[in-house]
Scaffold this motif. Sequence first.
Motif, PDB file in Angstrom:
ATOM      1  N   ILE A  90       0.838  -1.208   0.000  1.00 50.37           N
ATOM      2  CA  ILE A  90       0.000   0.000   0.000  1.00 50.37           C
ATOM      3  C   ILE A  90       0.869   1.253   0.000  1.00 50.37           C
ATOM      4  O   ILE A  90       0.657   2.190  -0.785  1.00 50.37           O
ATOM      5  CB  ILE A  90      -0.948  -0.019   1.220  1.00 50.37           C
ATOM      6  CG1 ILE A  90      -1.961  -1.166   1.088  1.00 50.37           C
ATOM      7  CG2 ILE A  90      -1.669   1.325   1.362  1.00 50.37           C
ATOM      8  CD1 ILE A  90      -2.776  -1.412   2.355  1.00 50.37           C
ATOM      9  N   THR A  91       1.880   1.273   0.861  1.00 48.58           N
ATOM     10  CA  THR A  91       2.754   2.444   0.992  1.00 48.58           C
ATOM     11  C   THR A  91       3.519   2.711  -0.297  1.00 48.58           C
ATOM     12  O   THR A  91       3.723   3.871  -0.692  1.00 48.58           O
ATOM     13  CB  THR A  91       3.737   2.240   2.158  1.00 48.58           C
ATOM     14  OG1 THR A  91       3.004   1.998   3.359  1.00 48.58           O
ATOM     15  CG2 THR A  91       4.609   3.471   2.354  1.00 48.58           C
ATOM     16  N   ALA A  92       3.917   1.656  -0.977  1.00 53.69           N
ATOM     17  CA  ALA A  92       4.677   1.805  -2.231  1.00 53.69           C
ATOM     18  C   ALA A  92       3.788   2.198  -3.400  1.00 53.69           C
ATOM     19  O   ALA A  92       4.288   2.520  -4.485  1.00 53.69           O
ATOM     20  CB  ALA A  92       5.406   0.507  -2.550  1.00 53.69           C
ATOM     21  N   GLY A  93       2.475   2.175  -3.197  1.00 52.77           N
ATOM     22  CA  GLY A  93       1.568   2.552  -4.268  1.00 52.77           C
ATOM     23  C   GLY A  93       1.210   1.422  -5.213  1.00 52.77           C
ATOM     24  O   GLY A  93       0.531   1.635  -6.226  1.00 52.77           O
ATOM     25  N   LEU A  94       1.653   0.190  -4.895  1.00 50.10           N
ATOM     26  CA  LEU A  94       1.302  -0.950  -5.735  1.00 50.10           C
ATOM     27  C   LEU A  94      -0.174  -1.304  -5.560  1.00 50.10           C
ATOM     28  O   LEU A  94      -0.814  -1.796  -6.488  1.00 50.10           O
ATOM     29  CB  LEU A  94       2.185  -2.148  -5.395  1.00 50.10           C
ATOM     30  CG  LEU A  94       3.689  -1.948  -5.651  1.00 50.10           C
ATOM     31  CD1 LEU A  94       4.472  -3.189  -5.250  1.00 50.10           C
ATOM     32  CD2 LEU A  94       3.946  -1.635  -7.130  1.00 50.10           C
ATOM     33  N   LEU A  95      -0.682  -1.071  -4.370  1.00 52.28           N
ATOM     34  CA  LEU A  95      -2.116  -1.224  -4.102  1.00 52.28           C
ATOM     35  C   LEU A  95      -2.681   0.181  -3.895  1.00 52.28           C
ATOM     36  O   LEU A  95      -2.432   0.818  -2.874  1.00 52.28           O
ATOM     37  CB  LEU A  95      -2.354  -2.101  -2.857  1.00 52.28           C
ATOM     38  CG  LEU A  95      -1.996  -3.586  -3.005  1.00 52.28           C
ATOM     39  CD1 LEU A  95      -2.091  -4.294  -1.654  1.00 52.28           C
ATOM     40  CD2 LEU A  95      -2.915  -4.254  -4.032  1.00 52.28           C
ATOM     41  N   GLN A  96      -3.400   0.674  -4.883  1.00 59.54           N
ATOM     42  CA  GLN A  96      -3.916   2.038  -4.872  1.00 59.54           C
ATOM     43  C   GLN A  96      -5.220   2.129  -4.072  1.00 59.54           C
ATOM     44  O   GLN A  96      -5.947   1.133  -3.931  1.00 59.54           O
ATOM     45  CB  GLN A  96      -4.181   2.498  -6.306  1.00 59.54           C
ATOM     46  CG  GLN A  96      -2.923   2.720  -7.120  1.00 59.54           C
ATOM     47  CD  GLN A  96      -2.204   3.993  -6.720  1.00 59.54           C
ATOM     48  OE1 GLN A  96      -2.819   5.023  -6.446  1.00 59.54           O
ATOM     49  NE2 GLN A  96      -0.882   3.928  -6.670  1.00 59.54           N
ATOM     50  N   PRO A  97      -5.550   3.325  -3.545  1.00 59.56           N
ATOM     51  CA  PRO A  97      -6.847   3.507  -2.875  1.00 59.56           C
ATOM     52  C   PRO A  97      -8.003   3.076  -3.769  1.00 59.56           C
ATOM     53  O   PRO A  97      -8.023   3.385  -4.965  1.00 59.56           O
ATOM     54  CB  PRO A  97      -6.882   5.018  -2.608  1.00 59.56           C
ATOM     55  CG  PRO A  97      -5.444   5.408  -2.477  1.00 59.56           C
ATOM     56  CD  PRO A  97      -4.718   4.537  -3.472  1.00 59.56           C
ATOM     57  N   GLY A  98      -8.933   2.349  -3.191  1.00 56.53           N
ATOM     58  CA  GLY A  98     -10.075   1.850  -3.940  1.00 56.53           C
ATOM     59  C   GLY A  98      -9.871   0.463  -4.515  1.00 56.53           C
ATOM     60  O   GLY A  98     -10.831  -0.177  -4.963  1.00 56.53           O
ATOM     61  N   THR A  99      -8.616  -0.022  -4.504  1.00 53.68           N
ATOM     62  CA  THR A  99      -8.335  -1.364  -5.037  1.00 53.68           C
ATOM     63  C   THR A  99      -8.971  -2.426  -4.148  1.00 53.68           C
ATOM     64  O   THR A  99      -8.842  -2.380  -2.924  1.00 53.68           O
ATOM     65  CB  THR A  99      -6.819  -1.616  -5.116  1.00 53.68           C
ATOM     66  OG1 THR A  99      -6.226  -0.647  -5.963  1.00 53.68           O
ATOM     67  CG2 THR A  99      -6.523  -3.014  -5.632  1.00 53.68           C
ATOM     68  N   ARG A 100      -9.615  -3.360  -4.780  1.00 53.81           N
ATOM     69  CA  ARG A 100     -10.200  -4.479  -4.038  1.00 53.81           C
ATOM     70  C   ARG A 100      -9.135  -5.551  -3.830  1.00 53.81           C
ATOM     71  O   ARG A 100      -8.485  -5.990  -4.789  1.00 53.81           O
ATOM     72  CB  ARG A 100     -11.390  -5.044  -4.807  1.00 53.81           C
ATOM     73  CG  ARG A 100     -12.134  -6.158  -4.077  1.00 53.81           C
ATOM     74  CD  ARG A 100     -13.349  -6.562  -4.882  1.00 53.81           C
ATOM     75  NE  ARG A 100     -14.105  -7.600  -4.230  1.00 53.81           N
ATOM     76  CZ  ARG A 100     -15.269  -8.074  -4.674  1.00 53.81           C
ATOM     77  NH1 ARG A 100     -15.790  -7.561  -5.785  1.00 53.81           N
ATOM     78  NH2 ARG A 100     -15.895  -9.021  -4.029  1.00 53.81           N
ATOM     79  N   LEU A 101      -8.956  -5.992  -2.587  1.00 57.06           N
ATOM     80  CA  LEU A 101      -7.990  -7.040  -2.294  1.00 57.06           C
ATOM     81  C   LEU A 101      -8.546  -8.401  -2.724  1.00 57.06           C
ATOM     82  O   LEU A 101      -9.758  -8.585  -2.824  1.00 57.06           O
ATOM     83  CB  LEU A 101      -7.679  -7.067  -0.794  1.00 57.06           C
ATOM     84  CG  LEU A 101      -7.021  -5.825  -0.192  1.00 57.06           C
ATOM     85  CD1 LEU A 101      -6.788  -6.035   1.296  1.00 57.06           C
ATOM     86  CD2 LEU A 101      -5.703  -5.512  -0.891  1.00 57.06           C
ATOM     87  N   PRO A 102      -7.657  -9.360  -2.975  1.00 56.95           N
ATOM     88  CA  PRO A 102      -8.138 -10.726  -3.225  1.00 56.95           C
ATOM     89  C   PRO A 102      -8.986 -11.219  -2.050  1.00 56.95           C
ATOM     90  O   PRO A 102      -8.905 -10.678  -0.945  1.00 56.95           O
ATOM     91  CB  PRO A 102      -6.841 -11.527  -3.354  1.00 56.95           C
ATOM     92  CG  PRO A 102      -5.804 -10.527  -3.762  1.00 56.95           C
ATOM     93  CD  PRO A 102      -6.188  -9.257  -3.074  1.00 56.95           C
ATOM     94  N   SER A 103      -9.775 -12.236  -2.294  1.00 58.48           N
ATOM     95  CA  SER A 103     -10.639 -12.767  -1.234  1.00 58.48           C
ATOM     96  C   SER A 103      -9.805 -13.286  -0.068  1.00 58.48           C
ATOM     97  O   SER A 103      -8.597 -13.556  -0.208  1.00 58.48           O
ATOM     98  CB  SER A 103     -11.506 -13.900  -1.784  1.00 58.48           C
ATOM     99  OG  SER A 103     -10.700 -15.033  -2.077  1.00 58.48           O
ATOM    100  N   GLU A 104     -10.434 -13.431   1.078  1.00 60.59           N
ATOM    101  CA  GLU A 104      -9.724 -13.947   2.252  1.00 60.59           C
ATOM    102  C   GLU A 104      -9.184 -15.348   1.989  1.00 60.59           C
ATOM    103  O   GLU A 104      -8.089 -15.698   2.455  1.00 60.59           O
ATOM    104  CB  GLU A 104     -10.655 -13.934   3.469  1.00 60.59           C
ATOM    105  CG  GLU A 104     -10.996 -12.535   3.947  1.00 60.59           C
ATOM    106  CD  GLU A 104     -11.905 -12.543   5.165  1.00 60.59           C
ATOM    107  OE1 GLU A 104     -12.175 -13.638   5.699  1.00 60.59           O
ATOM    108  OE2 GLU A 104     -12.343 -11.453   5.599  1.00 60.59           O
TER     109      GLU A 104
END
Length: 247
Positions: free
Chosen positions: A28-42
């Motif tokens: 998240i901090t590196a910007g690889l996961l952007q705000p609004g991105t849906r994470l994979p399922s649990e």
Amino acid sequence: MHSWTSPENTPRATTQIAQIRQALLEQITAGLLQPGTRLPSERELSERFATTRITLKEALAALEAEGKIYREERRGWFVASARFIYDPRYKSHFQAMVEVQNRQVTTQVQSAGLIVAPVGLCQQLLLPPLSTLLQINRLRQLDGRSVLYVEHFLLPARFPGLLACDLEQSLTRLYAERYGIRYGRSCFEIVPGAARGAVARGLNLADDAPVLLITRINYDEQGQLIDCDREYWRHDAVAIRIESAMP
């Protein structure tokens, strides 16, 4: 006698929780996961990290508490935007506070009409029994995400014809421009709360999910009651910041 320890409370599980939290936080901090991105399922995440669902949920809960991710009922986990900085004492309208922080806000009216004031409101607002109030319920979204559900309670005698107005606009501005009423002082209370019914549905939460409840009673410049607002905030989306005046 030997004490029993749950496998999920062992030092290994605790270390796994920290490692999963750190790995996701770095993405998240590196910007690889952007705000609004849906994470994979649990299920997918637990497989990728070679851990149990329970351990994974602990790591996700830690990130949620930090405001880094959030969960929507039946939709899963998403990367959060930065928390909105909110000062309940702010005298201008909400839109102005949003614009200062370069955010986008939309407002949707959920319902509006006359009600008989519940006992709690009669006591809070020092109203006689069976008083009538205008109730306006609105849902607010920041950058496309539903984060705030507001219940507004107003004295009908002060706002004739209000229900015919555009209630998606700033009520603060509407009070001033149509009725010549401007805020003076306010009394507010901030406590943990729970989302139920329309609040939970509007905020995409499960019933009884935690929220931050801000109750604010507003008075005009002459000290007369204007309204009472109950603001139900997704706690992971907001930070309360209050600057005190110099003595």
